[in-house]
Scaffold this motif. Structure first.
Motif, PDB file in Angstrom:
ATOM      1  N   LEU A 139       2.985  -0.137  46.358  1.00 35.58           N
ATOM      2  CA  LEU A 139       2.535   0.156  45.246  1.00 35.58           C
ATOM      3  C   LEU A 139       2.826   2.084  44.231  1.00 35.58           C
ATOM      4  CD1 LEU A 139      -1.381  -0.414  44.764  1.00 35.58           C
ATOM      5  CD2 LEU A 139       0.663  -1.510  43.882  1.00 35.58           C
ATOM      6  N   ALA A 140       3.271   2.685  45.221  1.00 33.80           N
ATOM      7  CA  ALA A 140       3.707   4.192  45.042  1.00 33.80           C
ATOM      8  C   ALA A 140       5.219   3.968  44.740  1.00 33.80           C
ATOM      9  CB  ALA A 140       3.807   4.695  45.868  1.00 33.80           C
ATOM     10  N   GLN A 141       6.259   2.688  45.847  1.00 32.45           N
ATOM     11  CA  GLN A 141       8.029   2.792  45.235  1.00 32.45           C
ATOM     12  C   GLN A 141       7.260   1.839  43.819  1.00 32.45           C
ATOM     13  OE1 GLN A 141       8.610   0.546  48.306  1.00 32.45           O
ATOM     14  NE2 GLN A 141       8.905   2.425  49.477  1.00 32.45           N
ATOM     15  N   GLY A 159       7.071   4.271  40.674  1.00 33.19           N
ATOM     16  CA  GLY A 159       6.709   5.827  40.440  1.00 33.19           C
ATOM     17  C   GLY A 159       6.131   6.139  40.268  1.00 33.19           C
ATOM     18  N   GLY A 160       6.581   6.836  39.156  1.00 36.68           N
ATOM     19  CA  GLY A 160       6.207   7.914  38.306  1.00 36.68           C
ATOM     20  C   GLY A 160       4.584   7.867  37.930  1.00 36.68           C
ATOM     21  N   GLU A 161       4.168   6.639  37.751  1.00 38.19           N
ATOM     22  CA  GLU A 161       3.091   6.397  36.408  1.00 38.19           C
ATOM     23  C   GLU A 161       1.623   6.144  37.930  1.00 38.19           C
ATOM     24  OE1 GLU A 161       3.862   2.736  34.660  1.00 38.19           O
ATOM     25  OE2 GLU A 161       5.351   3.499  33.781  1.00 38.19           O
ATOM     26  N   TYR A 162       2.405   6.001  39.210  1.00 36.10           N
ATOM     27  CA  TYR A 162       1.634   5.536  40.536  1.00 36.10           C
ATOM     28  C   TYR A 162      -0.007   6.698  40.460  1.00 36.10           C
ATOM     29  CZ  TYR A 162      -0.085   5.000  45.803  1.00 36.10           C
ATOM     30  OH  TYR A 162      -0.898   4.428  46.123  1.00 36.10           O
ATOM     31  N   PRO A 163       0.357   8.124  39.863  1.00 30.68           N
ATOM     32  CA  PRO A 163      -0.582   8.551  40.286  1.00 30.68           C
ATOM     33  C   PRO A 163      -1.716   8.594  39.127  1.00 30.68           C
ATOM     34  CG  PRO A 163       1.043  10.545  40.615  1.00 30.68           C
ATOM     35  CD  PRO A 163       1.581   9.217  40.054  1.00 30.68           C
ATOM     36  N   SER A 186      -5.630   6.840  39.612  1.00 24.93           N
ATOM     37  CA  SER A 186      -6.918   7.157  39.106  1.00 24.93           C
ATOM     38  C   SER A 186      -7.399   6.327  37.793  1.00 24.93           C
ATOM     39  CB  SER A 186      -6.222   8.437  37.557  1.00 24.93           C
ATOM     40  OG  SER A 186      -7.323   9.050  37.396  1.00 24.93           O
ATOM     41  N   LYS A 187      -6.577   5.172  37.317  1.00 25.05           N
ATOM     42  CA  LYS A 187      -7.182   5.141  36.530  1.00 25.05           C
ATOM     43  C   LYS A 187      -8.124   4.052  37.736  1.00 25.05           C
ATOM     44  CE  LYS A 187      -4.673   4.645  32.084  1.00 25.05           C
ATOM     45  NZ  LYS A 187      -3.850   3.324  31.581  1.00 25.05           N
ATOM     46  N   ILE A 193      -9.442  -3.724  37.293  1.00 28.44           N
ATOM     47  CA  ILE A 193      -7.146  -3.639  38.163  1.00 28.44           C
ATOM     48  C   ILE A 193      -6.863  -4.159  37.278  1.00 28.44           C
ATOM     49  CG2 ILE A 193      -6.592  -2.761  39.754  1.00 28.44           C
ATOM     50  CD1 ILE A 193      -8.674  -2.072  41.094  1.00 28.44           C
ATOM     51  N   ASN A 194      -7.241  -5.588  38.430  1.00 29.69           N
ATOM     52  CA  ASN A 194      -6.007  -7.595  37.879  1.00 29.69           C
ATOM     53  C   ASN A 194      -6.231  -7.058  35.922  1.00 29.69           C
ATOM     54  OD1 ASN A 194      -5.270  -6.890  40.044  1.00 29.69           O
ATOM     55  ND2 ASN A 194      -7.332  -8.782  40.495  1.00 29.69           N
ATOM     56  N   GLY A 195      -7.041  -7.818  35.244  1.00 33.75           N
ATOM     57  CA  GLY A 195      -6.916  -7.520  33.601  1.00 33.75           C
ATOM     58  C   GLY A 195      -6.620  -6.916  32.937  1.00 33.75           C
ATOM     59  N   GLU A 196      -6.750  -5.533  33.022  1.00 39.20           N
ATOM     60  CA  GLU A 196      -5.765  -4.196  32.482  1.00 39.20           C
ATOM     61  C   GLU A 196      -5.645  -3.471  32.439  1.00 39.20           C
ATOM     62  OE1 GLU A 196      -9.524  -1.575  32.139  1.00 39.20           O
ATOM     63  OE2 GLU A 196     -10.761  -3.322  31.171  1.00 39.20           O
ATOM     64  N   MET A 197      -4.764  -3.519  34.431  1.00 35.05           N
ATOM     65  CA  MET A 197      -3.811  -2.232  34.579  1.00 35.05           C
ATOM     66  C   MET A 197      -2.143  -3.265  34.894  1.00 35.05           C
ATOM     67  SD  MET A 197      -6.425  -0.228  36.642  1.00 35.05           S
ATOM     68  CE  MET A 197      -4.782   1.275  37.314  1.00 35.05           C
ATOM     69  N   SER A 198      -1.391  -2.577  35.127  1.00 31.75           N
ATOM     70  CA  SER A 198       0.144  -2.939  36.127  1.00 31.75           C
ATOM     71  C   SER A 198      -0.048  -4.461  36.863  1.00 31.75           C
ATOM     72  CB  SER A 198       0.456  -1.961  36.894  1.00 31.75           C
ATOM     73  OG  SER A 198       1.265  -2.629  37.512  1.00 31.75           O
ATOM     74  N   PRO A 199       0.790  -5.256  36.497  1.00 28.54           N
ATOM     75  CA  PRO A 199       0.937  -6.376  37.107  1.00 28.54           C
ATOM     76  C   PRO A 199       0.742  -6.782  38.451  1.00 28.54           C
ATOM     77  CG  PRO A 199       2.652  -6.320  35.879  1.00 28.54           C
ATOM     78  CD  PRO A 199       1.899  -5.217  35.088  1.00 28.54           C
ATOM     79  N   VAL A 200       1.410  -5.841  39.168  1.00 27.79           N
ATOM     80  CA  VAL A 200       1.810  -5.177  40.290  1.00 27.79           C
ATOM     81  C   VAL A 200      -0.319  -5.171  40.996  1.00 27.79           C
ATOM     82  CG1 VAL A 200       2.392  -3.349  42.644  1.00 27.79           C
ATOM     83  CG2 VAL A 200       3.729  -4.075  39.923  1.00 27.79           C
ATOM     84  N   ALA A 201      -0.553  -5.857  41.884  1.00 25.69           N
ATOM     85  CA  ALA A 201      -1.945  -5.629  42.477  1.00 25.69           C
ATOM     86  C   ALA A 201      -2.507  -4.606  43.109  1.00 25.69           C
ATOM     87  CB  ALA A 201      -2.061  -6.994  42.232  1.00 25.69           C
ATOM     88  N   PRO A 202      -3.320  -4.383  43.832  1.00 30.27           N
ATOM     89  CA  PRO A 202      -3.787  -3.945  44.691  1.00 30.27           C
ATOM     90  C   PRO A 202      -4.275  -4.759  45.721  1.00 30.27           C
ATOM     91  CG  PRO A 202      -5.329  -2.890  43.267  1.00 30.27           C
ATOM     92  CD  PRO A 202      -3.877  -4.260  42.229  1.00 30.27           C
ATOM     93  N   VAL A 203      -3.996  -3.919  47.496  1.00 32.75           N
ATOM     94  CA  VAL A 203      -4.959  -4.197  48.249  1.00 32.75           C
ATOM     95  C   VAL A 203      -5.813  -4.449  49.313  1.00 32.75           C
ATOM     96  CG1 VAL A 203      -4.168  -6.559  50.496  1.00 32.75           C
ATOM     97  CG2 VAL A 203      -2.417  -6.581  48.853  1.00 32.75           C
TER      98      VAL A 203
END
Length: 428
Positions: free
Chosen positions: A61-63, A66-70, A74-75, A135-145
């Motif tokens: 996710l961090a890779q 990038g700069g949007e990771y923090p 938080s979200k 998270i999956n509905g409102e945030m980045s298409p990159v999904a956390p596991v």
């Protein structure tokens, strides 16, 4: 000093003014908000569970972000805070702790820890599901596991501070699964207990309210003495999450049968089983084989007590196995009746021989007319189902007198006797 102030200011930004959930940085975990909250819960006679949520793909996710990771983290944590407030009563939330940037731990107060392992697991999954939906509905298409784990804080540890730290690390290890050495250590410890059959059984008498004589005994499990797994809450919660629950509960059955033969007990024996074990495709065959090896124990002497609040509809063989057990002569009891919808639903599904009324209904019933009305209602349910009633958690003569005037069949609790060894309690 300026750097510390900057960090504190950053942590402060994620506090919502009207939420009882607060994040605390890992450096402060041993300070008052957590340790004092856990201590207060223990003083009130409650248990404390710590639930961990770990993002497995945090490096990916961090890779990608990038700069949007923090901001993403938080979200994500805000969504978890929302889910926690939705699923857990405010008075039972101690703290939601921001352990690492990719891990959260939730400390909750548990009022009745005896049969709550499946309930904790259920709430843990609901919080995760609610948060993931957001998270999956409102945030980045990159999904956390994200994976989860939980443990109960050791009440008998000499230091609450160390118990909190140990509990948090164990919950995180479970949520991180096999990648963590601590998780492997817990698996090793439970497997060793199972291999060596290193458990102890205590017995608590169940009293006939009218005659005051012993009608039955409930067998209670303890892990190796002096270890963190001595507590049944610790032992069974770890066993459940390390795929050892079935083996452990079958050892309890084996040890119970041995105790019946050793003490020549003639009263009924109640043995606690989770619906997961009772619903196993292996259970009936394994139980028959074990009983044939022990011999001389009539099935009618054994009552299988359905504990916890797993949904029996989701366990394919549960109802079939219950029918088979009753056909063979075993009796079935349902625990925790009155503590929620799940136990009443279980009664309607299996029509048990015995209904055990939860101690939350019995506590201070002599001072609460509403609770006595609840008792009368549950007695009507029991009569309709053709079930005997056991009232649990009787602690004084006043509570016992309410049972007598309402003609409750059976009762157990410290007022009658504390748990002890079966042979030493035979004269109670």
């Amino acid at each position: 000093m300026a750097r510390i102030k900057d960090k504190l200011a950053a942590w402060g930004k994620i506090f919502l003014p009207h939420s009882c959930v607060r994040y605390y940085p890992p450096q402060f975990i041993v300070r008052n908000p957590v340790v004092q909250g856990v201590g207060n819960a223990f003083d009130e006679g409650c248990e404390v569970a710590v639930i961990a949520y770990t993002v497995h793909n945090h490096q990916e996710l961090a890779q990608q972000l990038g700069g949007e990771y923090p901001q993403y983290l938080s979200k994500m944590k805000n969504h978890f805070r929302y889910a926690v407030n939705k699923e857990i009563e405010e008075r039972n939330i101690i703290v939601l702790h921001d352990y690492f940037s990719y891990s959260l731990t939730l400390f909750i107060r548990v009022e009745d820890g005896r049969q709550c392992i499946s309930e904790i697991a259920g709430k843990m999954k609901k919080i995760l599901c609610e948060a993931e939906t957001k998270i999956n509905g409102e945030m980045s298409p990159v999904a956390p596991v994200i994976d989860t784990g939980f443990i109960f804080i050791d009440k008998n540890h000499h230091s609450i501070q160390e118990a909190v730290l140990n509990g948090q690390q164990q919950a995180l290890a479970i949520s991180a699964k096999k990648g963590q050495s601590e998780f492997n250590q817990m698996v090793y410890e439970v497997n060793k207990i199972v291999a060596e059959k290193n458990i102890r059984l205590l017995a608590q008498p169940i009293i006939d309210v009218a005659s005051k004589k012993i009608h039955a005994w409930e067998m209670l499990t303890r892990g190796p003495e002096g270890t963190s797994l001595e507590s049944p809450l610790q032992l069974f919660s770890v066993a459940r999450q390390t795929s050892s629950l079935y083996a452990l509960e079958m050892i309890v059955l084996e040890k119970t049968l041995e105790q019946i033969l050793l003490t020549q007990c003639r009263e009924d024996i109640f043995i606690n089983f989770t619906p997961i074990t009772l619903g196993s495709p292996r259970f009936v065959a394994d139980m028959k084989e074990m009983l044939s090896r022990k011999g001389a124990i009539p099935p009618g002497q054994i009552t299988f007590e359905v504990t916890e609040r797993d949904s029996i509809e989701e366990i394919e063989n549960f109802v079939y196995n219950i029918k088979e057990l009753r056909r063979m002569g075993f009796k079935i009891a349902v625990d925790d009746t009155g503590a929620g919808y799940a136990s009443l639903n279980t009664i309607s599904e299996i029509m048990p021989d015995i209904i055990k009324i939860d101690r939350s209904v019995i506590e201070n019933i002599d001072k609460n007319s509403v609770k006595e009305s609840m008792l009368k209602g549950l007695l009507l349910v029991a009569r309709e189902a053709g079930s005997l009633v056991v009232a649990e958690g009787i602690e004084n003569e006043e509570e016992a007198s309410v049972l007598s005037r309402n003609k409750v069949d059976l009762a157990q609790g410290y007022f009658y006797a504390r748990p002890g060894r079966l042979n030493s309690l035979a004269s109670v």
